[in-house]
Write a protein that holds these residues in place. Structure first.
Motif, PDB file in Angstrom:
ATOM      1  N   GLU A  22     -38.075 -46.372  -7.022  1.00 45.76           N
ATOM      2  CA  GLU A  22     -38.743 -47.129  -7.757  1.00 45.76           C
ATOM      3  C   GLU A  22     -39.270 -46.309  -9.014  1.00 45.76           C
ATOM      4  O   GLU A  22     -39.359 -46.827 -10.024  1.00 45.76           O
ATOM      5  CB  GLU A  22     -40.020 -47.950  -6.874  1.00 45.76           C
ATOM      6  CG  GLU A  22     -40.774 -48.733  -7.950  1.00 45.76           C
ATOM      7  CD  GLU A  22     -39.965 -49.880  -8.311  1.00 45.76           C
ATOM      8  OE1 GLU A  22     -40.633 -50.740  -9.246  1.00 45.76           O
ATOM      9  OE2 GLU A  22     -38.861 -50.339  -7.876  1.00 45.76           O
ATOM     10  N   TYR A  24     -37.884 -43.736 -10.362  1.00 48.64           N
ATOM     11  CA  TYR A  24     -36.828 -43.405 -11.207  1.00 48.64           C
ATOM     12  C   TYR A  24     -36.349 -44.620 -12.152  1.00 48.64           C
ATOM     13  O   TYR A  24     -36.380 -44.485 -13.217  1.00 48.64           O
ATOM     14  CB  TYR A  24     -35.771 -42.963 -10.607  1.00 48.64           C
ATOM     15  CG  TYR A  24     -34.670 -42.637 -11.554  1.00 48.64           C
ATOM     16  CD1 TYR A  24     -34.625 -41.378 -12.171  1.00 48.64           C
ATOM     17  CD2 TYR A  24     -33.412 -43.117 -11.533  1.00 48.64           C
ATOM     18  CE1 TYR A  24     -33.668 -40.951 -13.273  1.00 48.64           C
ATOM     19  CE2 TYR A  24     -32.313 -42.627 -12.423  1.00 48.64           C
ATOM     20  CZ  TYR A  24     -32.383 -41.622 -13.077  1.00 48.64           C
ATOM     21  OH  TYR A  24     -31.572 -41.084 -13.914  1.00 48.64           O
ATOM     22  N   ARG A  25     -36.582 -45.742 -11.496  1.00 51.81           N
ATOM     23  CA  ARG A  25     -36.271 -47.159 -12.155  1.00 51.81           C
ATOM     24  C   ARG A  25     -37.339 -47.427 -13.131  1.00 51.81           C
ATOM     25  O   ARG A  25     -36.562 -47.688 -14.127  1.00 51.81           O
ATOM     26  CB  ARG A  25     -36.207 -48.279 -11.037  1.00 51.81           C
ATOM     27  CG  ARG A  25     -35.592 -49.327 -11.734  1.00 51.81           C
ATOM     28  CD  ARG A  25     -36.062 -50.834 -10.777  1.00 51.81           C
ATOM     29  NE  ARG A  25     -37.534 -50.712 -10.550  1.00 51.81           N
ATOM     30  CZ  ARG A  25     -38.424 -51.298 -11.580  1.00 51.81           C
ATOM     31  NH1 ARG A  25     -38.153 -51.718 -12.555  1.00 51.81           N
ATOM     32  NH2 ARG A  25     -39.695 -51.419 -11.066  1.00 51.81           N
ATOM     33  N   MET A  26     -38.348 -47.271 -12.958  1.00 49.07           N
ATOM     34  CA  MET A  26     -39.627 -47.415 -13.814  1.00 49.07           C
ATOM     35  C   MET A  26     -39.321 -46.318 -15.100  1.00 49.07           C
ATOM     36  O   MET A  26     -39.469 -46.883 -16.240  1.00 49.07           O
ATOM     37  CB  MET A  26     -40.764 -47.249 -13.391  1.00 49.07           C
ATOM     38  CG  MET A  26     -41.261 -48.576 -12.347  1.00 49.07           C
ATOM     39  SD  MET A  26     -42.574 -48.318 -11.433  1.00 49.07           S
ATOM     40  CE  MET A  26     -43.870 -48.366 -12.756  1.00 49.07           C
ATOM     41  N   TYR A  27     -39.173 -45.240 -15.020  1.00 46.11           N
ATOM     42  CA  TYR A  27     -38.926 -44.272 -15.862  1.00 46.11           C
ATOM     43  C   TYR A  27     -37.326 -44.699 -16.887  1.00 46.11           C
ATOM     44  O   TYR A  27     -37.611 -44.561 -18.133  1.00 46.11           O
ATOM     45  CB  TYR A  27     -38.682 -43.075 -15.360  1.00 46.11           C
ATOM     46  CG  TYR A  27     -38.263 -41.955 -16.175  1.00 46.11           C
ATOM     47  CD1 TYR A  27     -38.949 -41.328 -17.027  1.00 46.11           C
ATOM     48  CD2 TYR A  27     -36.912 -41.504 -16.337  1.00 46.11           C
ATOM     49  CE1 TYR A  27     -38.690 -40.422 -18.199  1.00 46.11           C
ATOM     50  CE2 TYR A  27     -36.522 -40.538 -17.569  1.00 46.11           C
ATOM     51  CZ  TYR A  27     -37.362 -40.066 -18.301  1.00 46.11           C
ATOM     52  OH  TYR A  27     -36.949 -39.210 -19.333  1.00 46.11           O
ATOM     53  N   ARG A  28     -36.301 -45.144 -16.029  1.00 42.60           N
ATOM     54  CA  ARG A  28     -35.262 -45.424 -16.847  1.00 42.60           C
ATOM     55  C   ARG A  28     -35.625 -46.471 -17.686  1.00 42.60           C
ATOM     56  O   ARG A  28     -35.115 -46.664 -18.745  1.00 42.60           O
ATOM     57  CB  ARG A  28     -34.147 -45.841 -15.733  1.00 42.60           C
ATOM     58  CG  ARG A  28     -33.671 -44.560 -15.179  1.00 42.60           C
ATOM     59  CD  ARG A  28     -32.650 -43.748 -15.869  1.00 42.60           C
ATOM     60  NE  ARG A  28     -31.748 -44.776 -16.403  1.00 42.60           N
ATOM     61  CZ  ARG A  28     -30.367 -44.537 -16.446  1.00 42.60           C
ATOM     62  NH1 ARG A  28     -29.967 -43.186 -16.290  1.00 42.60           N
ATOM     63  NH2 ARG A  28     -29.417 -45.145 -16.952  1.00 42.60           N
ATOM     64  N   GLU A  29     -36.296 -47.583 -17.203  1.00 46.90           N
ATOM     65  CA  GLU A  29     -36.782 -48.655 -18.122  1.00 46.90           C
ATOM     66  C   GLU A  29     -37.443 -48.462 -19.353  1.00 46.90           C
ATOM     67  O   GLU A  29     -37.703 -49.153 -20.403  1.00 46.90           O
ATOM     68  CB  GLU A  29     -37.457 -49.579 -17.388  1.00 46.90           C
ATOM     69  CG  GLU A  29     -36.484 -50.392 -16.299  1.00 46.90           C
ATOM     70  CD  GLU A  29     -37.155 -51.342 -15.274  1.00 46.90           C
ATOM     71  OE1 GLU A  29     -38.230 -51.688 -15.568  1.00 46.90           O
ATOM     72  OE2 GLU A  29     -36.323 -52.056 -14.618  1.00 46.90           O
ATOM     73  N   ASN A  30     -38.342 -47.555 -19.220  1.00 43.20           N
ATOM     74  CA  ASN A  30     -39.596 -47.140 -20.358  1.00 43.20           C
ATOM     75  C   ASN A  30     -39.796 -45.793 -20.283  1.00 43.20           C
ATOM     76  O   ASN A  30     -41.119 -45.202 -20.000  1.00 43.20           O
ATOM     77  CB  ASN A  30     -40.867 -48.178 -20.125  1.00 43.20           C
ATOM     78  CG  ASN A  30     -41.293 -48.002 -21.289  1.00 43.20           C
ATOM     79  OD1 ASN A  30     -41.281 -47.122 -22.241  1.00 43.20           O
ATOM     80  ND2 ASN A  30     -42.651 -48.644 -21.703  1.00 43.20           N
ATOM     81  N   GLU A  33     -43.238 -44.325 -21.674  1.00 47.48           N
ATOM     82  CA  GLU A  33     -44.353 -44.588 -20.887  1.00 47.48           C
ATOM     83  C   GLU A  33     -44.721 -43.556 -19.878  1.00 47.48           C
ATOM     84  O   GLU A  33     -45.813 -43.430 -19.372  1.00 47.48           O
ATOM     85  CB  GLU A  33     -44.391 -46.001 -20.077  1.00 47.48           C
ATOM     86  CG  GLU A  33     -45.632 -46.393 -19.561  1.00 47.48           C
ATOM     87  CD  GLU A  33     -45.548 -47.948 -18.989  1.00 47.48           C
ATOM     88  OE1 GLU A  33     -46.214 -48.143 -17.971  1.00 47.48           O
ATOM     89  OE2 GLU A  33     -44.717 -48.502 -19.253  1.00 47.48           O
TER      90      GLU A  33
END
Length: 78
Positions: A22, A24-30, A33
């Motif tokens: 999760e 890594y997914r959040m990092y990839r999206e933004n 941030e």
């Protein structure tokens, strides 16, 4: 490494594995941030090829070494 199987079980610490995915997914999206997040960090993965009995024994062994949470810490978390 390539693993071909119909099922994979996370014997221990599944919440940590899912948390890493999760994050890594959040990092990839933004990525802006999360400037301190490094997508190149390596994580140790141990793979066991066990039957059901062996999996139960491994689960018990891994979880029996856990320290119980202190009453003060438990109270602060609730």
């Amino acid at each position: 490494m390539q693993i071909e199987t119909d099922e994979i079980y996370l014997t221990d610490s599944a919440h940590r594995h899912f948390g890493i995915v999760e994050a890594y997914r959040m990092y990839r999206e933004n990525p802006r941030e999360f400037p301190r997040f490094s997508p190149s960090v390596d994580f140790l993965v141990e793979i066991y090829n066990l039957d059901r009995t062996g999996e139960k024994e491994l689960f018990s062994e891994l979880n029996s070494k856990q320290k119980k949470i202190s009453a003060a810490k438990q109270k602060s978390l609730t």
